[in-house]
Design an enzyme around this catalytic site. Structure first.
Site, PDB file in Angstrom:
ATOM      1  N   ILE A  99       9.056   6.457  -0.474  1.00 54.38           N
ATOM      2  CA  ILE A  99       9.176   5.766  -1.747  1.00 54.38           C
ATOM      3  C   ILE A  99       9.638   6.722  -2.874  1.00 54.38           C
ATOM      4  O   ILE A  99      10.558   6.628  -3.662  1.00 54.38           O
ATOM      5  CB  ILE A  99       8.218   4.808  -2.339  1.00 54.38           C
TER       6      ILE A  99
ATOM      7  N   ALA B 296       0.991  -1.066  -0.028  1.00 54.83           N
ATOM      8  CA  ALA B 296      -0.124   0.004   0.089  1.00 54.83           C
ATOM      9  C   ALA B 296       0.981   1.382  -0.004  1.00 54.83           C
ATOM     10  O   ALA B 296       0.495   2.313  -0.643  1.00 54.83           O
ATOM     11  CB  ALA B 296      -0.889  -0.127   1.311  1.00 54.83           C
TER      12      ALA B 296
ATOM     13  N   CYS C  15     -25.439 -13.304 -12.430  1.00 60.88           N
ATOM     14  CA  CYS C  15     -24.803 -13.868 -13.509  1.00 60.88           C
ATOM     15  C   CYS C  15     -25.623 -14.668 -14.156  1.00 60.88           C
ATOM     16  O   CYS C  15     -26.662 -15.202 -13.552  1.00 60.88           O
ATOM     17  CB  CYS C  15     -23.613 -14.431 -13.160  1.00 60.88           C
TER      18      CYS C  15
ATOM     19  N   ARG D  79      -3.596   0.940   7.419  1.00 58.60           N
ATOM     20  CA  ARG D  79      -3.368   1.111   8.948  1.00 58.60           C
ATOM     21  C   ARG D  79      -3.097   2.502   9.565  1.00 58.60           C
ATOM     22  O   ARG D  79      -2.897   2.346  10.703  1.00 58.60           O
ATOM     23  CB  ARG D  79      -1.891   0.158   9.012  1.00 58.60           C
TER      24      ARG D  79
ATOM     25  N   HIS E 236      -3.892  -9.711  -5.017  1.00 56.76           N
ATOM     26  CA  HIS E 236      -5.043  -9.700  -4.415  1.00 56.76           C
ATOM     27  C   HIS E 236      -6.339  -9.115  -5.255  1.00 56.76           C
ATOM     28  O   HIS E 236      -7.332  -8.644  -5.006  1.00 56.76           O
ATOM     29  CB  HIS E 236      -5.100  -8.689  -3.105  1.00 56.76           C
TER      30      HIS E 236
ATOM     31  N   GLN F 285       0.522  -6.366  -3.832  1.00 53.50           N
ATOM     32  CA  GLN F 285      -0.496  -6.775  -3.017  1.00 53.50           C
ATOM     33  C   GLN F 285      -1.963  -5.763  -3.361  1.00 53.50           C
ATOM     34  O   GLN F 285      -2.941  -5.647  -2.645  1.00 53.50           O
ATOM     35  CB  GLN F 285      -0.127  -6.081  -1.462  1.00 53.50           C
TER      36      GLN F 285
END
EC number: 2.3.1.286
Length: 234
Positions: A227, A14, A144, A26, A111, A91
C-alpha cells in the site's frame, strides 16, 4: 481515477497498518493467535474471562504502543486535505487514521477503538491507565458507578456493531463516486457490503491489497502490491 473523482470514500483494513508495526490477524505467527480476543458472550458471562480479556488486551497494546501513521494513512490524509475524501471507513481499532487526519475529517471506525473503554450499561467512557494500574496491581476488574460491565471500546467477536456507526458507513458508501479499498481482504462482513453497495450505486471501485479479494473481478482497478509503495507517488 482519483484525479477526476468528486467524492471519495476510503475503506481500510489491517493491511494499511502492518508497516506501522500493528500485526494483522491472518499472518503466520501473528500474536493475535496467542492473544485471541475473547468472545463477547463469554466476556459478559464470566468474570474470569473478562480478566483474561484484559490480560490479552494489555499484552497486545504493548506490542504496538509505538505505532504511528504510515505512508498509507498519510496519503489518505493528504487526499482529505485536498478535498477529495468524503469519509474514511476503517475496520481497524488502532486509531492511526485519526492520528493522521485533520480536525474535520470524517473517520468511521466500524469496530470501535482500543484506546479507551466504555461501560456497557450507561456508556460512560473509562480511561485505560487507571484500569491497567488496578488490574496489574490487584487483579481488579474495572467497575462503573452504575454497576455496568466495563469493556474496551473495540468491538468483540459476537458483539453487534453500533447502529449509528454502521449507518454512517452506509451513507459514505452511497454518497461517493469512487470507493477505494486499502488493505482489506473483504472476507469479513459487513466489510464486503460497503464496496459492493457503492459499486451498485454507480461508484467506481479501486482495490489495493496484497492478496486477491472476492470483489477483484467487479473492480475498475486492482493493484496487488504494498500500500505504501503504491500510494506514495500519488
Amino acid at each position: 481515477m482519483l484525479g477526476d473523482a468528486r467524492a471519495v470514500t476510503v475503506f481500510t483494513g489491517a493491511g494499511i497498518s502492518t508497516e506501522c508495526g500493528v500485526p494483522d490477524y491472518r499472518s503466520p505467527g501473528s500474536p493475535w493467535r496467542a492473544h485471541a480476543p475473547i468472545a463477547f458472550a463469554d466476556y459478559l458471562a464470566d468474570p474470569a474471562m473478562r480478566a483474561e480479556a484484559w490480560r490479552r488486551k494489555f499484552a497486545m497494546d504493548d506490542l504496538y504502543a509505538a505505532a504511528r501513521p504510515g505512508r498509507g494513512h498519510r496519503a489518505v490524509a493528504r487526499w482529505a486535505a485536498a478535498g477529495r475524501v468524503r469519509a474514511v471507513v476503517t475496520q481497524n481499532i488502532d486509531g492511526l487514521h485519526g492520528a493522521a487526519a485533520g480536525p474535520d475529517d470524517e473517520i468511521v471506525e466500524l469496530h470501535g477503538v482500543g484506546s479507551h473503554a466504555r461501560c456497557l450499561g450507561c456508556g460512560d467512557r473509562h480511561e485505560l491507565g487507571p484500569i491497567r494500574s488496578r488490574f496489574e496491581s490487584h487483579g481488579a476488574l474495572p467497575e462503573c458507578a452504575c454497576g455496568g460491565i466495563v469493556k474496551s471500546a473495540s468491538i468483540a467477536f459476537g458483539q453487534s456493531l453500533d447502529p449509528a456507526v454502521l449507518q454512517r458507513a452506509v451513507e459514505a458508501s452511497l454518497e461517493c463516486d469512487l470507493f477505494v479499498v486499502l488493505g482489506s481482504t473483504l472476507l469479513v462482513r459487513p466489510a464486503a457490503r460497503f464496496p459492493d453497495l457503492a459499486r451498485r450505486n454507480g461508484a467506481r471501485l479501486a482495490i489495493v491489497n496484497r492478496e486477491p479479494t472476492p470483489l477483484d473481478r467487479e473492480a475498475d482497478l486492482v493493484v496487488h502490491a504494498d500500500i505504501g509503495d503504491t500510494l506514495d507517488p500519488l
